[in-house]
Design a protein around this motif. Structure first.
Motif, PDB file in Angstrom:
ATOM      1  N   PHE B  39       0.523  -1.143   0.176  1.00 28.31           N
ATOM      2  CA  PHE B  39      -0.116  -0.121   0.228  1.00 28.31           C
ATOM      3  C   PHE B  39       0.712   1.194  -0.296  1.00 28.31           C
ATOM      4  O   PHE B  39       1.665   0.939   0.782  1.00 28.31           O
ATOM      5  N   GLU B  40       0.245   2.815  -0.753  1.00 27.50           N
ATOM      6  CA  GLU B  40       1.368   3.258  -0.252  1.00 27.50           C
ATOM      7  C   GLU B  40       1.105   4.178   0.671  1.00 27.50           C
ATOM      8  O   GLU B  40       0.047   4.377   0.391  1.00 27.50           O
ATOM      9  N   LEU B  54       3.795   1.433  -8.354  1.00 30.57           N
ATOM     10  CA  LEU B  54       5.176   0.932  -7.458  1.00 30.57           C
ATOM     11  C   LEU B  54       4.981   0.808  -6.310  1.00 30.57           C
ATOM     12  O   LEU B  54       5.607  -0.343  -6.498  1.00 30.57           O
ATOM     13  N   ALA B  55       4.239   0.489  -5.612  1.00 36.51           N
ATOM     14  CA  ALA B  55       3.803  -0.022  -4.293  1.00 36.51           C
ATOM     15  C   ALA B  55       3.678  -1.358  -4.253  1.00 36.51           C
ATOM     16  O   ALA B  55       4.593  -2.310  -3.578  1.00 36.51           O
ATOM     17  N   ALA B  56       3.196  -1.976  -4.746  1.00 35.17           N
ATOM     18  CA  ALA B  56       2.852  -3.371  -5.118  1.00 35.17           C
ATOM     19  C   ALA B  56       3.666  -3.541  -5.546  1.00 35.17           C
ATOM     20  O   ALA B  56       4.222  -5.294  -4.996  1.00 35.17           O
ATOM     21  N   ALA B  58       6.914  -2.820  -5.539  1.00 37.95           N
ATOM     22  CA  ALA B  58       8.178  -3.240  -4.552  1.00 37.95           C
ATOM     23  C   ALA B  58       7.316  -4.511  -3.234  1.00 37.95           C
ATOM     24  O   ALA B  58       8.755  -4.674  -3.316  1.00 37.95           O
ATOM     25  N   SER B  59       6.479  -4.336  -2.696  1.00 36.32           N
ATOM     26  CA  SER B  59       6.239  -5.242  -2.669  1.00 36.32           C
ATOM     27  C   SER B  59       6.506  -6.725  -2.494  1.00 36.32           C
ATOM     28  O   SER B  59       6.896  -7.758  -1.685  1.00 36.32           O
ATOM     29  N   SER B  60       6.105  -6.519  -4.188  1.00 36.08           N
ATOM     30  CA  SER B  60       6.528  -8.284  -5.019  1.00 36.08           C
ATOM     31  C   SER B  60       7.910  -8.311  -4.747  1.00 36.08           C
ATOM     32  O   SER B  60       8.496 -10.169  -4.198  1.00 36.08           O
ATOM     33  N   ILE B  61       8.357  -7.603  -4.559  1.00 41.10           N
ATOM     34  CA  ILE B  61      10.146  -7.643  -5.387  1.00 41.10           C
ATOM     35  C   ILE B  61      10.684  -7.856  -4.096  1.00 41.10           C
ATOM     36  O   ILE B  61      11.684  -8.844  -3.644  1.00 41.10           O
TER      37      ILE B  61
END
Ligand SMILES: Nc1nc2c(ncn2[C@@H]2O[C@H](COP(=O)(O)OP(=O)(O)OP(=O)(O)O)[C@@H](O)[C@H]2O)c(=O)[nH]1
Ligand SMILES: [Mg+2]
Lengths: 174, 130
Positions: B39-40, B54-56, B58-61
């Protein structure tokens, strides 16, 4: 001996991570982190992928991947669908609108489903009898998907193995 | 996200740092602070539509980076660096005592990876104490 990739998807909390842990030979790879979505009472949620491996009696190996459930991770859905030979959709009958949930995954994975095969496992139907298997089946058919739909408990190894079997059987007859 | 589990005070500080990075880092295209589950929390981007995506991502990566760090016995993942043809993407963990967040900094090809990484790390340290 062959290696196949299977994919498990479905809404948040349906039991995707649990199902893979139930059948994986070794402890699965898990990418769960703290859940911040206060609208869902769940402590941790998958944000990357789940991964487990299962060796069948004939020596074939299944590589089983699980997706994150939330739509904001749909870019992972696309990545994880690559090379899969079939899809298991787990739904959760205790959710607000299980039919809409099912439709979302049928739509999002339609390319994979058309190309390969699909099985739908319905969770928590003992406590939440509606929608019925018939209701879900009608929704799937409306999307052009005719496939086995069975009640399951993702915590039960035998139930998850049954889903895998149903998927592999369809592939053999293709 | 209105119902996300991050204090308003933290959001305000994060927003300040994000705006500062966007202004200070030459070549910055997007700066996002997000929760580990995607979540942003605060964001500035040349293309505003990009930031929740990007928020999502970044979370996965970050979660996959954590697993790889773990499986290779390298320890916890502190950051992930992507060098692309026309830019750079730096993601660093913000190890706040209440919860781990992620700072993502996207730049175009004019930015220097070293400088971008340094700015991101300093900001992540400051936010970890916020
Ligand atoms: N009562 C009941 N509980 C279940 C069933 N299947 C799974 N659970 C429980 O529900 C929770 C499901 O959690 P996960 O396996 O993390 O679900 P998930 O689909 O991976 O969730 P996300 O990664 O957040 O999308 C676990 O606590 C399971 O024990 C079921 O059929 N009945
Ligand atoms: Mg999961």
């Amino acid at each position: 001996m062959a290696e196949y990739k299977l994919l498990i998807t479905g809404p948040m909390g349906a039991g995707k991570t649990t199902a893979i842990a139930a059948i994986s030979d070794a402890p699965p790879i898990v990418t769960d982190v703290q859940n911040n979505d206060l609208s869902v009472a769940k402590e941790r949620t998958t944000v990357g992928m789940d991964f487990g491996e299962l060796t069948l009696e004939n020596g074939d190996t299944l590589r089983i991947y699980g997706t994150p459930g939330q739509e904001r991770f749909d870019f992972m859905w696309e990545i994880l669908a690559k090379g899969a030979i079939g899809l298991i959709i787990l739904t959760d009958n205790s959710k607000r609108d299980p039919v809409a949930d099912l439709e979302l995954y049928l739509d999002s994975f339609s390319t994979l489903i058309t190309r390969t095969a699909c099985v739908i496992g319905v969770g928590r139907s003992e406590t939440h009898p509606t929608p019925t298997i018939d209701d879900l089946s009608i929704a799937a058919q409306a999307k052009g998907v005719v496939c086995p739909i069975v009640p399951v408990d993702a915590r039960e190894r035998d139930h998850v193995l049954m889903l895998v079997d149903l998927l592999l059987t369809q592939l053999e007859s293709k | 996200m209105s119902d996300v589990n991050v204090s308003a005070a933290f959001v305000k500080i994060a927003d300040h740092h994000v705006a500062r990075l966007m202004a200070e880092v030459s070549g910055a295209v997007a700066v996002v602070v997000s929760t580990a589950d995607g979540f942003e929390v605060a964001a500035r981007a040349r293309d505003a539509a990009q930031s929740s995506r990007l928020a999502a991502m970044a979370s996965s990566i970050a979660a996959i980076g954590a697993v790889i760090g773990d499986e290779t016995l390298s320890g916890a993942c502190r950051g992930i660096f992507i060098e692309a043809d026309r830019g750079q993407i730096v993601m660093v963990e913000i190890r706040h005592p209440e919860q781990v967040l992620i700072l993502t900094l996207v730049t175009d090809e004019t930015a220097l990876l070293g400088a971008v990484t340094y700015s991101a790390r300093q900001t992540a340290l400051a936010l970890a104490k916020a």
